[in-house]
Design an enzyme around this catalytic site. Sequence first.
Site, mmCIF file in Angstrom:
data_model
loop_
_atom_site.group_PDB
_atom_site.id
_atom_site.type_symbol
_atom_site.label_atom_id
_atom_site.label_comp_id
_atom_site.label_asym_id
_atom_site.label_seq_id
_atom_site.Cartn_x
_atom_site.Cartn_y
_atom_site.Cartn_z
ATOM 1 N N ASP A 129 0.546 -0.673 -0.022
ATOM 2 C CA ASP A 129 0.015 -0.161 0.123
ATOM 3 C C ASP A 129 1.308 1.286 0.059
ATOM 4 O O ASP A 129 1.488 1.395 -1.528
ATOM 5 C CB ASP A 129 -0.780 -0.623 1.434
ATOM 6 N N VAL A 149 -9.515 -3.407 0.975
ATOM 7 C CA VAL A 149 -9.925 -5.145 0.574
ATOM 8 C C VAL A 149 -9.564 -5.811 1.455
ATOM 9 O O VAL A 149 -8.958 -5.931 2.142
ATOM 10 C CB VAL A 149 -9.479 -5.317 -0.811
ATOM 11 N N ARG A 161 -10.690 -12.977 6.839
ATOM 12 C CA ARG A 161 -9.128 -13.738 5.653
ATOM 13 C C ARG A 161 -9.969 -14.647 4.897
ATOM 14 O O ARG A 161 -8.757 -15.106 4.585
ATOM 15 C CB ARG A 161 -7.984 -14.532 7.198
#
Length: 176
Positions: free
Chosen positions: A101, A151, A163
């Site tokens: 990220d 997300v 998860r």
Amino acid sequence: MHKNLSEILITKEQIEKKVKELAFNITRDYQGKDIFFIGVLKGSFLFISELVKNIKLETNIDFMMISSYEGRQSSGMVRILLDLKQPIDGKDVIIVEDIVDTGLTINYLMKTLKTRKPRSIEVCTLLNKPSCRKINVNLKYIGFNIPDKFVVGYGLDYKEYYRNLPYIGVLRDEAI
Ligand code: IMP
Ligand code: MG
């Protein structure tokens, strides 16, 4: 689809196809070498297991756990919570990440692991959010480039949930 998601961004089938492609490319690029895979816990646990099943070379697999995010915001603080059990000097290392990220986490990890003198070190990430980058990092293997959306699924969590979803989905604002 899970009720807290607004859309499925990447389906189970798309992920499976992409992981095979990545494993094929890695196998091709590392001919004649053994690979030392480092899975970054917890987010990469599904990705690395599917990836290594498709690698046609000798491999070592080890894990690290680092603290990066609390909730949705990157703190910039990275701490090693669980370290490798084996040395990596002289090894050809591939770090397996769920998502890059800001790049702060992977940058810190690369810097730390390079001091242990691996022969080579590369990154394989399932997801990449290029628009969120705060520091330049070299990502050799990328599954999917995605837009700046939060997300979950296929290993990725929000506060430790989601998860287990077999696909990647966008979390609804109301669910945050
Ligand atoms: P970075 O340091 O900003 O690159 O953050 C990398 C870590 O943040 C990943 O390993 C994830 O644990 C977490 N992260 C970043 N974006 C998301 C997301 O959209 N969903 C879930 N976790 C994320
Ligand atoms: Mg996380």
